[in-house]
Design a protein around this motif. Structure first.
Motif, PDB file in Angstrom:
ATOM      1  N   PHE A  14      12.183 -12.921 -21.562  1.00  0.00           N
ATOM      2  CA  PHE A  14      11.442 -11.975 -20.247  1.00  0.00           C
ATOM      3  C   PHE A  14      10.337 -12.407 -20.258  1.00  0.00           C
ATOM      4  CE2 PHE A  14      15.605  -9.469 -20.906  1.00  0.00           C
ATOM      5  CZ  PHE A  14      15.953  -7.961 -20.508  1.00  0.00           C
ATOM      6  N   SER A  15       9.470 -12.314 -21.170  1.00  0.00           N
ATOM      7  CA  SER A  15       7.789 -12.921 -20.513  1.00  0.00           C
ATOM      8  C   SER A  15       7.624 -14.549 -20.283  1.00  0.00           C
ATOM      9  CB  SER A  15       7.147 -13.659 -21.601  1.00  0.00           C
ATOM     10  OG  SER A  15       7.144 -11.786 -22.700  1.00  0.00           O
ATOM     11  N   GLN A  16       9.155 -15.445 -20.235  1.00  0.00           N
ATOM     12  CA  GLN A  16       8.995 -16.408 -19.271  1.00  0.00           C
ATOM     13  C   GLN A  16       9.800 -16.227 -18.256  1.00  0.00           C
ATOM     14  OE1 GLN A  16       6.959 -18.640 -21.295  1.00  0.00           O
ATOM     15  NE2 GLN A  16       7.909 -19.739 -20.302  1.00  0.00           N
ATOM     16  N   ALA A  17      10.603 -15.303 -17.319  1.00  0.00           N
ATOM     17  CA  ALA A  17      10.987 -14.525 -17.039  1.00  0.00           C
ATOM     18  C   ALA A  17       9.689 -14.166 -15.534  1.00  0.00           C
ATOM     19  CB  ALA A  17      11.794 -13.789 -16.981  1.00  0.00           C
ATOM     20  N   GLY A  18       8.130 -13.652 -16.247  1.00  0.00           N
ATOM     21  CA  GLY A  18       7.170 -13.229 -15.377  1.00  0.00           C
ATOM     22  C   GLY A  18       7.962 -11.163 -15.032  1.00  0.00           C
ATOM     23  N   LEU A  19       8.750 -10.867 -16.286  1.00  0.00           N
ATOM     24  CA  LEU A  19       8.231  -9.489 -16.124  1.00  0.00           C
ATOM     25  C   LEU A  19       7.298  -9.209 -16.687  1.00  0.00           C
ATOM     26  CD1 LEU A  19      12.150  -9.798 -17.204  1.00  0.00           C
ATOM     27  CD2 LEU A  19      11.388  -8.998 -14.622  1.00  0.00           C
ATOM     28  N   VAL A  20       7.471  -7.918 -16.412  1.00  0.00           N
ATOM     29  CA  VAL A  20       5.467  -7.407 -16.716  1.00  0.00           C
ATOM     30  C   VAL A  20       6.898  -5.605 -17.393  1.00  0.00           C
ATOM     31  CG1 VAL A  20       4.183  -7.894 -15.583  1.00  0.00           C
ATOM     32  CG2 VAL A  20       5.303  -5.745 -15.062  1.00  0.00           C
ATOM     33  N   GLN A  21       5.861  -4.979 -18.099  1.00  0.00           N
ATOM     34  CA  GLN A  21       5.871  -3.902 -19.208  1.00  0.00           C
ATOM     35  C   GLN A  21       7.308  -3.801 -19.107  1.00  0.00           C
ATOM     36  OE1 GLN A  21       6.137  -0.801 -16.167  1.00  0.00           O
ATOM     37  NE2 GLN A  21       4.252  -0.984 -15.303  1.00  0.00           N
ATOM     38  N   ILE A  22       7.582  -4.949 -20.704  1.00  0.00           N
ATOM     39  CA  ILE A  22       8.351  -5.566 -21.048  1.00  0.00           C
ATOM     40  C   ILE A  22       8.470  -4.438 -22.737  1.00  0.00           C
ATOM     41  CG2 ILE A  22       9.095  -7.278 -22.507  1.00  0.00           C
ATOM     42  CD1 ILE A  22       8.028  -9.087 -20.616  1.00  0.00           C
ATOM     43  N   GLN A  23       9.374  -4.364 -23.348  1.00  0.00           N
ATOM     44  CA  GLN A  23       9.617  -3.259 -24.379  1.00  0.00           C
ATOM     45  C   GLN A  23      10.766  -3.777 -25.024  1.00  0.00           C
ATOM     46  OE1 GLN A  23      10.500   0.595 -24.805  1.00  0.00           O
ATOM     47  NE2 GLN A  23       9.894   0.984 -22.005  1.00  0.00           N
ATOM     48  N   PHE A  24      10.745  -3.981 -25.886  1.00  0.00           N
ATOM     49  CA  PHE A  24      12.170  -4.961 -27.362  1.00  0.00           C
ATOM     50  C   PHE A  24      12.111  -3.820 -28.392  1.00  0.00           C
ATOM     51  CE2 PHE A  24       9.142  -7.501 -29.279  1.00  0.00           C
ATOM     52  CZ  PHE A  24       9.571  -7.383 -29.854  1.00  0.00           C
ATOM     53  N   SER A  66      30.296  -0.313 -51.495  1.00  0.00           N
ATOM     54  CA  SER A  66      30.204  -1.305 -52.241  1.00  0.00           C
ATOM     55  C   SER A  66      28.994  -2.193 -50.147  1.00  0.00           C
ATOM     56  CB  SER A  66      30.495  -2.350 -53.290  1.00  0.00           C
ATOM     57  OG  SER A  66      30.945  -2.680 -53.162  1.00  0.00           O
ATOM     58  N   ARG A  67      30.234  -2.260 -49.825  1.00  0.00           N
ATOM     59  CA  ARG A  67      30.264  -2.553 -48.410  1.00  0.00           C
ATOM     60  C   ARG A  67      29.139  -2.390 -47.164  1.00  0.00           C
ATOM     61  NH1 ARG A  67      30.055  -7.671 -45.895  1.00  0.00           N
ATOM     62  NH2 ARG A  67      31.837  -7.860 -44.061  1.00  0.00           N
ATOM     63  N   VAL A  68      28.134  -3.589 -46.988  1.00  0.00           N
ATOM     64  CA  VAL A  68      26.907  -3.564 -45.727  1.00  0.00           C
ATOM     65  C   VAL A  68      27.253  -5.105 -44.636  1.00  0.00           C
ATOM     66  CG1 VAL A  68      25.296  -3.303 -45.698  1.00  0.00           C
ATOM     67  CG2 VAL A  68      25.331  -2.531 -47.802  1.00  0.00           C
ATOM     68  N   LEU A  69      27.818  -4.437 -43.969  1.00  0.00           N
ATOM     69  CA  LEU A  69      27.478  -5.856 -42.981  1.00  0.00           C
ATOM     70  C   LEU A  69      26.866  -4.797 -41.419  1.00  0.00           C
ATOM     71  CD1 LEU A  69      28.885  -7.804 -41.763  1.00  0.00           C
ATOM     72  CD2 LEU A  69      30.901  -6.586 -40.998  1.00  0.00           C
ATOM     73  N   TRP A  70      25.775  -5.797 -41.399  1.00  0.00           N
ATOM     74  CA  TRP A  70      25.137  -5.749 -39.986  1.00  0.00           C
ATOM     75  C   TRP A  70      24.380  -6.725 -39.899  1.00  0.00           C
ATOM     76  CZ3 TRP A  70      18.906  -4.598 -40.187  1.00  0.00           C
ATOM     77  CH2 TRP A  70      18.367  -4.726 -39.071  1.00  0.00           C
ATOM     78  N   VAL A  71      24.356  -6.619 -38.209  1.00  0.00           N
ATOM     79  CA  VAL A  71      23.911  -8.020 -37.563  1.00  0.00           C
ATOM     80  C   VAL A  71      22.601  -7.485 -36.310  1.00  0.00           C
ATOM     81  CG1 VAL A  71      24.143 -10.034 -35.856  1.00  0.00           C
ATOM     82  CG2 VAL A  71      25.867  -9.323 -38.005  1.00  0.00           C
ATOM     83  N   PRO A  72      21.955  -7.442 -36.927  1.00  0.00           N
ATOM     84  CA  PRO A  72      20.856  -6.653 -36.351  1.00  0.00           C
ATOM     85  C   PRO A  72      20.875  -7.644 -34.792  1.00  0.00           C
ATOM     86  CG  PRO A  72      19.404  -8.017 -38.379  1.00  0.00           C
ATOM     87  CD  PRO A  72      21.135  -8.534 -37.750  1.00  0.00           C
ATOM     88  N   THR A  73      20.862  -5.878 -33.689  1.00  0.00           N
ATOM     89  CA  THR A  73      21.634  -6.955 -32.164  1.00  0.00           C
ATOM     90  C   THR A  73      19.683  -6.293 -31.962  1.00  0.00           C
ATOM     91  OG1 THR A  73      23.791  -6.686 -33.030  1.00  0.00           O
ATOM     92  CG2 THR A  73      22.792  -5.897 -30.507  1.00  0.00           C
ATOM     93  N   PHE A  74      19.294  -6.798 -30.958  1.00  0.00           N
ATOM     94  CA  PHE A  74      17.987  -6.693 -29.738  1.00  0.00           C
ATOM     95  C   PHE A  74      18.312  -6.560 -28.422  1.00  0.00           C
ATOM     96  CE2 PHE A  74      16.870  -8.946 -33.157  1.00  0.00           C
ATOM     97  CZ  PHE A  74      16.076  -7.864 -33.957  1.00  0.00           C
ATOM     98  N   TYR A  75      17.699  -5.375 -27.960  1.00  0.00           N
ATOM     99  CA  TYR A  75      17.428  -5.170 -26.601  1.00  0.00           C
ATOM    100  C   TYR A  75      16.042  -5.804 -26.078  1.00  0.00           C
ATOM    101  CZ  TYR A  75      15.198  -1.006 -27.147  1.00  0.00           C
ATOM    102  OH  TYR A  75      13.896  -0.206 -27.572  1.00  0.00           O
ATOM    103  N   ALA A  76      15.733  -5.486 -24.827  1.00  0.00           N
ATOM    104  CA  ALA A  76      15.143  -5.841 -24.209  1.00  0.00           C
ATOM    105  C   ALA A  76      15.003  -5.597 -23.254  1.00  0.00           C
ATOM    106  CB  ALA A  76      14.685  -7.147 -24.210  1.00  0.00           C
ATOM    107  N   MET A  77      13.697  -5.188 -22.025  1.00  0.00           N
ATOM    108  CA  MET A  77      13.485  -4.397 -20.788  1.00  0.00           C
ATOM    109  C   MET A  77      11.989  -4.738 -20.259  1.00  0.00           C
ATOM    110  SD  MET A  77      14.231   0.126 -19.574  1.00  0.00           S
ATOM    111  CE  MET A  77      13.145   0.578 -20.431  1.00  0.00           C
ATOM    112  N   THR A  97      15.327 -14.047 -29.304  1.00  0.00           N
ATOM    113  CA  THR A  97      14.106 -14.640 -28.499  1.00  0.00           C
ATOM    114  C   THR A  97      14.132 -13.705 -26.930  1.00  0.00           C
ATOM    115  OG1 THR A  97      16.290 -15.256 -27.541  1.00  0.00           O
ATOM    116  CG2 THR A  97      15.609 -16.623 -29.397  1.00  0.00           C
ATOM    117  N   LEU A  98      14.505 -13.063 -27.303  1.00  0.00           N
ATOM    118  CA  LEU A  98      14.626 -11.912 -26.055  1.00  0.00           C
ATOM    119  C   LEU A  98      12.778 -11.658 -24.893  1.00  0.00           C
ATOM    120  CD1 LEU A  98      16.812  -9.245 -26.576  1.00  0.00           C
ATOM    121  CD2 LEU A  98      17.938 -10.907 -24.764  1.00  0.00           C
TER     122      LEU A  98
END
Length: 260
Positions: free
Chosen positions: A176-186, A237-248, A171-172
Motif C-alpha cells: 500500500f505504501s509503494q502504491a502511493g496511498l495515504v492514511q494507511i492502516q492495517f 486440544s485443537r488450535v488452528l489459526w492462520v493470521p489474516t491481515f487487512y489494509a486500507m 506484505t500489505l
C-alpha cells in the motif's frame, strides 16, 4: 476431482463469514456517500456483492478472470450488480471511476500484486478508498496438537505449488505504501472459536484439504488425519489459526494518477 463451482461458492461464503464483522467496520470507516460506485477485483462467485445489495445509492461492480464463477455470480446475486470478465492487471475503467475498490483473498494468488494494486489505485477517485480485506500469512500458521502440524505444513507446500504466495498478509503495508496511498492502516481479522465443539464448517474445510493434499498423502493417511482432527476439536486440544491481515488506504489527491 476438482471442486465444483457450487463447492467453490460454499468456500467463498465460508471466507466471507470469517470477515463479516471486519467488513462492516471498515465500510463504516469509509462512509460511502450517495451514488457511490464500488468495484471488487477478484469477485469469484459474487458473495460479497450481497454487502451492497440493500443500498439503493451504491452501484457495485464485480470483476474476475474466471468465466464460470462470473456466470454463477450473475445467476445467483442481485440484478443491481454488474459482473465483468477482465484481468486485475488491466482494469477496463477510466482513471478515477470508483469511490471504493477492494479485494478479498486475492493478492496471495497473484504473481505481481503490486501491479494489480497500482491498477486499483488508478481507477479510484481522488480521496477514494482502497481495501485489501483478507490476505493470510501462512508463515505464522498455528496447528495444535503437534500430531496435526504436518497437515498444515504440507497444505502450505501444496498451495505454493498452486501459485500461492504464503506470506502475502505481512506484505500489505509495504504494498500500500509503494502504491502511493495515504492514511494507511492495517491489522488482522479477529479470531474466535469454541472449545470442545466440532466447527460448523468442518466438512467443507476437509473438502478443501483433501483437494489440496491428495497428491501428498494416501487416502488412508488423509482419513487418519481427518479422524485426528475431529477428535482434537472435540476434546478441546485443537488450535488452528492462520493470521489474516487487512489494509486500507486513501488515494492521495496529489498523486500523479489524478493528473492524467
Amino acid at each position: 476431482m476438482s471442486l465444483t463451482i457450487a463447492q467453490w461458492h460454499a468456500r467463498f461464503s465460508q471466507q466471507a463469514a470469517w470477515t463479516k464483522q471486519l467488513r462492516t467496520y471498515l465500510y463504516s470507516q469509509i462512509g460511502l456517500d450517495s451514488n457511490a460506485r464500488v468495484l471488487e477485483v477478484g469477485c469469484g462467485t459474487g458473495v460479497l456483492s450481497d454487502d451492497f445489495a440493500g443500498f439503493k445509492q451504491i452501484t457495485y461492480f464485480g470483476l474476475d478472470i474466471d468465466l464460470p464463477r462470473l456466470g454463477f455470480a450473475a445467476a445467483h446475486h442481485s440484478t443491481k450488480s454488474s459482473f465483468l470478465n477482465a484481468d486485475a492487471y488491466s482494469l477496463p475503467f477510466p482513471d478515477g471511476s470508483f469511490d471504493l475498490v477492494f479485494t478479498h483473498y486475492l493478492f496471495l494468488w497473484l504473481a505481481d500484486p503490486q501491479s494489480a494494486l497500482d491498477e486499483m489505485v488508478r481507477v479510484t477517485r481522488s480521496l477514494g478508498s482502497v481495501l485489501a480485506l483478507a490476505e493470510p500469512d501462512y508463515g505464522s500458521r498455528i496447528d495444535e496438537p503437534s500430531s496435526l502440524a504436518a497437515l498444515g505444513s504440507t497444505q502450505v507446500e501444496a498451495l505454493q505449488a498452486q501459485g500461492v504466495h504464503p506470506l502475502t498478509g505481512r506484505t500489505l503495508p509495504h504494498l500500500f505504501s509503494q502504491a502511493g496511498l495515504v492514511q494507511i492502516q492495517f491489522g488482522s481479522s479477529g479470531f474466535q472459536t469454541h472449545v470442545g465443539l466440532l466447527p460448523q464448517d468442518f466438512e467443507l474445510e476437509w473438502q478443501i484439504l483433501e483437494e489440496d493434499l491428495r497428491g501428498s498423502f494416501t487416502a488412508a493417511e488423509l482419513t487418519a488425519y481427518r479422524n485426528l482432527d475431529r477428535q482434537a476439536w472435540l476434546d478441546g486440544s485443537r488450535v488452528l489459526w492462520v493470521p489474516t491481515f487487512y489494509a486500507m488506504g486513501t488515494k492521495d489527491p496529489k498523486s500523479r494518477a489524478n493528473n492524467h
